[in-house]
Design an enzyme around this catalytic site. Structure first.
Site, PDB file in Angstrom:
ATOM      1  N   CYS A  32      -5.495  -2.349 -25.488  1.00 51.22           N
ATOM      2  CA  CYS A  32      -5.780  -1.944 -24.105  1.00 51.22           C
ATOM      3  C   CYS A  32      -4.720  -2.436 -23.131  1.00 51.22           C
ATOM      4  O   CYS A  32      -4.800  -2.169 -21.945  1.00 51.22           O
ATOM      5  CB  CYS A  32      -7.167  -2.405 -23.677  1.00 51.22           C
ATOM      6  SG  CYS A  32      -7.314  -4.189 -23.597  1.00 51.22           S
ATOM      7  N   ASP A  42      -1.105 -10.019 -21.763  1.00 46.97           N
ATOM      8  CA  ASP A  42      -1.172 -11.479 -21.886  1.00 46.97           C
ATOM      9  C   ASP A  42      -0.617 -11.952 -23.219  1.00 46.97           C
ATOM     10  O   ASP A  42       0.034 -12.993 -23.296  1.00 46.97           O
ATOM     11  CB  ASP A  42      -2.616 -11.970 -21.704  1.00 46.97           C
ATOM     12  CG  ASP A  42      -2.952 -12.143 -20.230  1.00 46.97           C
ATOM     13  OD1 ASP A  42      -2.102 -12.671 -19.499  1.00 46.97           O
ATOM     14  OD2 ASP A  42      -4.041 -11.734 -19.810  1.00 46.97           O
ATOM     15  N   GLU A  80      -5.604 -11.761 -27.012  1.00 44.18           N
ATOM     16  CA  GLU A  80      -4.491 -11.853 -26.064  1.00 44.18           C
ATOM     17  C   GLU A  80      -3.867 -13.251 -26.042  1.00 44.18           C
ATOM     18  O   GLU A  80      -3.044 -13.545 -25.184  1.00 44.18           O
ATOM     19  CB  GLU A  80      -4.919 -11.394 -24.662  1.00 44.18           C
ATOM     20  CG  GLU A  80      -6.176 -12.031 -24.134  1.00 44.18           C
ATOM     21  CD  GLU A  80      -6.643 -11.419 -22.811  1.00 44.18           C
ATOM     22  OE1 GLU A  80      -5.904 -10.659 -22.175  1.00 44.18           O
ATOM     23  OE2 GLU A  80      -7.774 -11.745 -22.407  1.00 44.18           O
ATOM     24  N   HIS A  90       0.828  -1.206   0.000  1.00 45.05           N
ATOM     25  CA  HIS A  90       0.000   0.000   0.000  1.00 45.05           C
ATOM     26  C   HIS A  90       0.858   1.250   0.000  1.00 45.05           C
ATOM     27  O   HIS A  90       0.480   2.287  -0.530  1.00 45.05           O
ATOM     28  CB  HIS A  90      -0.924   0.003   1.227  1.00 45.05           C
ATOM     29  CG  HIS A  90      -2.261  -0.572   0.913  1.00 45.05           C
ATOM     30  ND1 HIS A  90      -2.812  -1.601   1.625  1.00 45.05           N
ATOM     31  CD2 HIS A  90      -3.136  -0.266  -0.065  1.00 45.05           C
ATOM     32  CE1 HIS A  90      -3.976  -1.898   1.098  1.00 45.05           C
ATOM     33  NE2 HIS A  90      -4.196  -1.106   0.073  1.00 45.05           N
TER      34      HIS A  90
HETATM   35  C1  PEP Z   1      -3.922  -7.651 -21.176  1.00 48.62           C
HETATM   36  O1  PEP Z   1      -3.737  -8.851 -20.984  1.00 48.62           O
HETATM   37  O2  PEP Z   1      -3.187  -6.948 -21.910  1.00 48.62           O
HETATM   38  C2  PEP Z   1      -5.034  -6.948 -20.523  1.00 48.62           C
HETATM   39  C3  PEP Z   1      -5.373  -5.721 -20.858  1.00 48.62           C
HETATM   40  O3  PEP Z   1      -5.696  -7.577 -19.532  1.00 48.62           O
HETATM   41  P1  PEP Z   1      -5.090  -7.880 -18.071  1.00 48.62           P
HETATM   42  O4  PEP Z   1      -3.830  -7.071 -17.913  1.00 48.62           O
HETATM   43  O5  PEP Z   1      -6.160  -7.503 -17.114  1.00 48.62           O
HETATM   44  O6  PEP Z   1      -4.840  -9.356 -18.149  1.00 48.62           O
HETATM   45 MG    MG Z   2      -5.280 -10.100 -20.128  1.00 49.00          MG
END
Ligand code: PEP
Ligand code: MG
Length: 540
Positions: free
Chosen positions: A498, A451, A427, A188
């Protein structure tokens, strides 16, 4: 000049005098008592006083670092009432006939050791919280003021470790940066440092003799530079001035378009994990929400979030975004995100195991509850749904048939819903290879580079020992993104990124050249990505 290395928890540059923060050690002796009932009453009264202090601290932190970060003090208050902890303190007082101070300190250390031995990184991060709250109660019992730090000039604080309450109380105008020997990036303390936007390092091995010396903290490279020579100092002063100028110029980009010098537009959205994050997304002028990680709703809860609870959350986000696109990802639980009440079996390779859409397609009841909540909320804003960890067209067909069933049921019940676009996360390498076929099934792709990198390079994203070989710019990753965009567009699907790579401004021009339609990044990075887009000229 000496260089000491640590792990950066927040980037930035600080230059100033070092101040070694030594906690006043509050020595506790094991006093024997004859009246254990009175001693238990003393402990209970001290606990209530500590809880009152924590209430005040929560209010202070709320103003300084926001609701989500201030929550740590609510957690501290709850920990003080934890039946196991309370039971242990009272048992020690009764069975050993010892003073409350000793019993509280003993129980705190015992619990903290158990947390530190946990395999779960989050739990290990809670060990410091436990010592923080027990120190507070012991201080109340001993009639001492709460521990803290005071300075007479702005300093770089060096500490063995900083408890969350100490971090939150740090006055930003006096603390330029902090560097600790202990602490993890997930503690934290580190989270609060990020919220305060102070450059900070953890895991640095320094000596206490540094007090009063001039130093530089480089939160980009993770370096603490002691007594820098003139040349280094001048270079860092220039770098810091440039950084300040740059940060000020970013806020001038609010309200401006995400457009390259040669006229290509791209959407820049924000990634969020809760309703509270929407404020930061709006504050940084995000064009929409590109990824709402809905699993955080499940992670924060002790039991299954109901359809109504989920509906309220999704509706609130959609309403706050006032017609801007909100892409909500269905439950992505499993692997590093474990929830006790799911009672998932232990697996040898959880990242490649029973997770995300695999759970949803197996536990249709859980999936349908979430889909109903999402569709009901879609009536109140511009919601799109994205499904994680897809590997085949067959999975998407199954999802679409469940979605149709949910829509039919809502219609039969007279419940309204809006127009909802459906997308999938790209991913896994399988999804990249199948992207041409998948594009015909959905409205959009969202590339999850976090991922995708782990599965493409076969490098566990949780294993920090592999950081040095994890090349996020590996040609295989860039080729996978290019292929996905081309195939997505061929099949009429929009394509966004993303994952964290979307915020890497050294790749912004490449992404735009590939034809990426949208970049979704942490709210605090929206403006720096906008800046990179506006400085790009694709005609050159
Ligand atoms: C990713 O895998 O790039 C993603 C956006 O999802 P997370 O990081 O939540 O696995
Ligand atoms: Mg992911």
């Amino acid at each position: 000049m000496e260089r000491i290395y640590g792990k950066s928890v927040f980037a930035g540059i600080a230059i100033g005098k070092l101040a070694v923060y030594k906690k006043e050690t509050n020595s506790i002796s094991c006093e024997k008592v004859s009246d254990t009932d009175t001693e238990i009453k003393r402990w209970q009264a001290a606990k209530e006083t500590a809880k009152e202090q924590l209430k005040d601290l929560y209010q202070t932190a709320l103003a300084g670092v926001g609701r989500d970060n201030a929550k740590v003090f609510e957690v501290h208050r709850m920990m003080l009432d934890d039946p196991d902890f309370v039971g242990l303190v009272e048992d020690i007082i009764r069975s050993r006939e010892v003073c409350a101070e000793y019993a509280v300190a003993y129980a705190g250390e015992d619990f903290s050791r158990r947390f530190e031995a946990s395999e779960d990184e989050y739990m290990r991060g809670r060990a410091a919280d436990l010592l923080d709250i027990t120190d507070r109660v012991v201080r109340v019992l001993s009639g001492l003021a709460p521990g803290g730090f005071s300075a007479t000039e702005p300093v770089i604080l060096l500490a063995d470790d900083l408890a969350p309450s100490e971090t939150a109380r740090l006055d930003k105008s006096w603390v330029l940066s902090f560097v600790t020997r202990r602490g993890s990036a997930n503690s934290h303390t580190a989270i609060l440092a990020r919220a305060m936007s102070i450059p900070a390092l953890v895991g640095a091995d320094f000596s206490d003799e540094l007090d009063g010396k001039t130093a530089i903290v480089d939160g980009f490279s993770g370096e603490l530079i002691i007594e820098p020579d003139k040349e280094t100092l001048r270079a860092y002063e220039n770098k810091k001035a440039e950084l300040c100028k740059y940060e000020a110029s970013l806020s001038e980009l609010k309200g401006k378009e995400n457009i390259t010098l040669d006229g290509k537009k791209v959407d820049i959205y924000a990634n969020i994990g809760s309703v509270a994050d929407v404020a930061e997304a709006l504050e940084n002028d995000a064009g929409g929400i590109g990824l709402f990680r809905s699993e955080f709703l499940y992670l924060k809860s002790d039991t299954w979030p109901t359809e109504d609870e989920q509906f309220q959350t999704y509706r609130t986000v959609a309403e706050k975004m006032a017609g801007k696109k909100v892409i909500i990802r269905t439950l992505d639980i499993g692997a590093d995100k474990q929830v006790d009440y799911f009672k998932l079996a232990k697996e040898d390779n959880p990242a490649m195991g029973y997770r995300a859409i695999r759970i949803c397609l197996d536990r249709i009841d859980i999936f349908k509850t979430q889909l109903r909540a999402l569709y009901r909320a879609s009536y109140y804003g511009n919601i799109a749904i994205v499904f994680p960890m897809i590997i085949s067209v067959d999975e998407v067909k199954k999802i679409k048939s469940i979605v149709s069933e949910v829509k039919r049921e809502l219609t039969d019940q007279g419940i309204s819903y809006g127009q909802v676009e459906l997308g999938i996360m790209i991913e896994t390498p399988a999804a990249v290879w199948m992207s041409e076929e998948l594009a015909h099934e959905v409205d959009f792709f969202s590339i999850g580079t976090n991922d995708l990198t782990q599965y493409t390079l076969a490098i566990d994203r949780q294993n920090h020992a592999l950081d040095n070989i994890c090349d996020t710019h590996h040609p295989a990753i860039l080729k996978a993104i290019r292929t996905t965009v081309e195939n997505g567009h061929k099949g009429g699907a929009r394509v966004g990124i993303c994952g964290e790579l979307g915020a890497d401004t050294s790749l912004t021009a490449d992404f735009l050249r590939m034809g990426v339609d949208e970049l979704s990044v942490s709210p605090s990075l929206v403006l720096s990505v906008r800046d990179a887009v506006r400085k790009t000229d694709l005609s050159k």
